[in-house]
Structures are given as structure tokens and as C-alpha cells.
Write a protein that holds these residues in place. Structure first.
Motif, PDB file in Angstrom:
ATOM      1  N   ILE A  16     -21.272   4.603 -69.012  1.00 47.95           N
ATOM      2  CA  ILE A  16     -20.898   5.639 -67.842  1.00 47.95           C
ATOM      3  C   ILE A  16     -20.503   6.621 -68.397  1.00 47.95           C
ATOM      4  N   ASP A  17     -19.943   7.086 -69.546  1.00 43.63           N
ATOM      5  CA  ASP A  17     -19.863   8.493 -70.026  1.00 43.63           C
ATOM      6  C   ASP A  17     -20.981   8.885 -69.906  1.00 43.63           C
ATOM      7  N   HIS A  18     -21.680   8.914 -69.391  1.00 44.29           N
ATOM      8  CA  HIS A  18     -23.672   9.861 -69.929  1.00 44.29           C
ATOM      9  C   HIS A  18     -23.753  10.348 -68.458  1.00 44.29           C
ATOM     10  N   GLU A  19     -23.881  10.832 -69.135  1.00 43.28           N
ATOM     11  CA  GLU A  19     -23.978  12.356 -67.698  1.00 43.28           C
ATOM     12  C   GLU A  19     -25.479  12.438 -66.926  1.00 43.28           C
ATOM     13  N   ASN A  20     -26.240  11.435 -67.629  1.00 38.76           N
ATOM     14  CA  ASN A  20     -27.337  11.135 -66.903  1.00 38.76           C
ATOM     15  C   ASN A  20     -27.826   9.613 -66.464  1.00 38.76           C
ATOM     16  N   THR A  21     -26.419   9.025 -66.153  1.00 37.44           N
ATOM     17  CA  THR A  21     -26.233   8.213 -65.308  1.00 37.44           C
ATOM     18  C   THR A  21     -25.746   8.217 -64.075  1.00 37.44           C
ATOM     19  N   GLY A  22     -26.940   7.710 -63.414  1.00 38.69           N
ATOM     20  CA  GLY A  22     -27.010   7.576 -61.844  1.00 38.69           C
ATOM     21  C   GLY A  22     -25.519   7.290 -61.271  1.00 38.69           C
ATOM     22  N   ALA A  23     -25.810   7.401 -60.134  1.00 37.86           N
ATOM     23  CA  ALA A  23     -23.380   6.151 -60.175  1.00 37.86           C
ATOM     24  C   ALA A  23     -24.017   4.972 -59.301  1.00 37.86           C
ATOM     25  N   GLY A  24     -24.979   4.362 -58.950  1.00 34.76           N
ATOM     26  CA  GLY A  24     -25.164   3.015 -58.517  1.00 34.76           C
ATOM     27  C   GLY A  24     -24.896   2.985 -60.058  1.00 34.76           C
ATOM     28  N   ALA A  68      -9.312  18.186 -72.094  1.00 27.67           N
ATOM     29  CA  ALA A  68     -10.154  18.981 -70.828  1.00 27.67           C
ATOM     30  C   ALA A  68     -10.433  17.658 -69.686  1.00 27.67           C
ATOM     31  N   SER A  69     -11.615  17.077 -70.152  1.00 25.44           N
ATOM     32  CA  SER A  69     -11.878  16.433 -69.095  1.00 25.44           C
ATOM     33  C   SER A  69     -11.241  14.869 -68.125  1.00 25.44           C
ATOM     34  N   ILE A  70      -9.852  14.748 -69.114  1.00 25.52           N
ATOM     35  CA  ILE A  70      -8.644  14.754 -67.991  1.00 25.52           C
ATOM     36  C   ILE A  70      -7.859  15.971 -67.628  1.00 25.52           C
ATOM     37  N   VAL A  71      -7.891  16.953 -67.881  1.00 24.47           N
ATOM     38  CA  VAL A  71      -7.279  17.535 -66.398  1.00 24.47           C
ATOM     39  C   VAL A  71      -8.450  17.402 -65.165  1.00 24.47           C
ATOM     40  N   GLU A  72      -9.187  17.803 -65.769  1.00 28.56           N
ATOM     41  CA  GLU A  72     -10.971  17.305 -65.011  1.00 28.56           C
ATOM     42  C   GLU A  72     -10.497  16.439 -63.322  1.00 28.56           C
ATOM     43  N   SER A  73      -9.772  15.060 -64.141  1.00 25.35           N
ATOM     44  CA  SER A  73      -9.158  13.592 -63.177  1.00 25.35           C
ATOM     45  C   SER A  73      -8.002  14.119 -62.581  1.00 25.35           C
ATOM     46  N   VAL A  74      -7.160  14.987 -63.619  1.00 23.51           N
ATOM     47  CA  VAL A  74      -5.761  14.713 -62.870  1.00 23.51           C
ATOM     48  C   VAL A  74      -6.546  16.090 -61.698  1.00 23.51           C
ATOM     49  N   ARG A  75      -6.810  16.848 -61.736  1.00 26.59           N
ATOM     50  CA  ARG A  75      -7.633  18.152 -61.273  1.00 26.59           C
ATOM     51  C   ARG A  75      -7.801  17.850 -60.178  1.00 26.59           C
ATOM     52  N   ASP A  76      -9.003  16.779 -59.775  1.00 29.16           N
ATOM     53  CA  ASP A  76      -9.174  15.623 -58.343  1.00 29.16           C
ATOM     54  C   ASP A  76      -8.088  14.677 -58.103  1.00 29.16           C
ATOM     55  N   ASP A  77      -7.374  14.383 -58.768  1.00 28.70           N
ATOM     56  CA  ASP A  77      -6.321  13.571 -57.560  1.00 28.70           C
ATOM     57  C   ASP A  77      -5.417  14.431 -57.073  1.00 28.70           C
ATOM     58  N   ILE A  78      -5.301  15.360 -57.755  1.00 31.71           N
ATOM     59  CA  ILE A  78      -4.107  16.523 -56.616  1.00 31.71           C
ATOM     60  C   ILE A  78      -4.653  17.176 -56.088  1.00 31.71           C
TER      61      ILE A  78
END
Length: 183
Positions: A16-24, A68-78
Motif C-alpha cells: 500500500i505504501d510503495h510509490e510504484n503500486t497502482g491505484a487498483g 509529514a505524510s500525515i500532514v498531507e492527508s490532513v490537508r487533503d481532508d481539509i
């Protein structure tokens, strides 16, 4: 929980966390992980006797995600909450969101000044909307501004954990301009 579950959970989280994993593939792995965790005692892989409390979105950015990655998720939620509007028909209940109802000129900035702290700063607050004076000429936050701060704290807390045997994942502060509303 046996080591087989631990290995599966670890591999799914890595996928899930790997950057090359596709969306599906990521979505499928997330569903599999959610299913395993629901069946596990105490959820999130913690023992059933644990006094830990996990926020609703604790595992979304990843178990060992940086602040920092949690902050990105919080920004998206806001951003989502600011633009989300529930339009109800006649006789239907409407959902009130202080973020969606906030004045358009109001800005919300999320930062992480330290590795274990998230700070939300609300700026551009119209004086009549966000501040009121009492009989001693002291300025205080209005009920609308306090409700907004509470909603922001709720969004951030959904990514946190706490408990008797473990401290919080991070600390949060909600500020309105130079005033700390929630610590």
C-alpha cells in the motif's frame, strides 16, 4: 495473532505504501488489510486487552508514516471538507460543516514544525465572524471560530493514537492567527 498474520499485514502495508503500486492494486491491498484487521483482536493488530485508542483514519497513511505524510492527508481532508456541500431536498436533514460554512477569505495552513507536532493555523479571519469583545475589552474567539477549531482537531485526531501503554503518535495545536485555541 500468529506470525502468519503479522507477515501478511506487513506485506500488505508495504504494498500500500510503495510509490510504484497502482491505484487498483493499492485499493485491493487496502481492502484485504481492512478485512484482516477487522478479524484481529483489538483491531490494528493490538491485543484485545490494550487500552490504546486509534483514530478512524490511523492506518490510512501507513502504520509507520512520517508526520509529514500525515500532514498531507490532513490537508487533503481539509480541502475536501471546505468544498463538500450536502444539498438536501425538502424534509431531509442537512449536514453542517464549520469548514464548509467558514468565510471564503479564511485560510487554513497545516505544518509540522517538529517531527511529532502538527500545527494548524487559521488566517484571514474576518473580525466580525471570528472575534468578539467582552465587557472588559478582551478579545475572544466566537462560537463559530471555536466550532471550526473543534472540527479541525477532530480531523487531525482521526490520524492519531494514544493509550496507557503508548503515547500519542503526534501532538496537535490549533491556532487562530496568533491565538492558540486548542492544544
Amino acid at each position: 495473532m500468529g506470525t502468519d498474520h503479522f507477515v501478511r499485514i506487513t506485506r500488505l502495508r508495504a504494498l500500500i505504501d510503495h510509490e510504484n503500486t497502482g491505484a487498483g492494486e493499492r485499493a485491493t491491498a487496502q481492502r484485504m488489510l481492512d478485512r484482516i484487521l477487522r478479524k484481529s483482536p483489538g483491531h490494528n493488530g493490538s491485543p484485545a486487552s490494550s487500552d490504546r485508542v486509534y483514530g478512524a483514519k490511523h492506518d490510512r497513511p501507513g502504520r509507520h508514516a512520517s508526520t509529514a505524510s500525515i500532514v498531507e492527508s490532513v490537508r487533503d481532508d481539509i480541502a475536501f471538507a471546505r468544498n463538500f456541500a450536502v444539498v438536501g431536498g425538502p424534509g431531509e436533514l442537512t449536514v453542517h460543516s464549520p469548514l464548509a460554512a467558514a468565510p471564503a477569505e479564511l485560510t487554513v495552513a497545516v505544518s509540522t514544525p517538529f517531527a511529532d507536532q502538527i500545527v494548524v493555523t487559521i488566517d484571514g479571519i474576518p473580525p466580525a465572524w471570528g472575534w468578539e469583545s467582552d465587557e472588559f475589552d478582551r478579545t475572544a474567539a466566537t462560537a463559530d471560530l471555536r466550532r471550526l477549531a473543534d472540527e479541525l482537531a477532530e480531523i487531525i485526531d482521526s490520524y492519531n493514537h494514544d493509550g496507557a501503554d503508548v503515547g500519542p503518535r503526534f501532538f496537535r495545536t490549533i491556532r487562530a492567527q496568533e491565538t492558540t485555541l486548542i492544544r
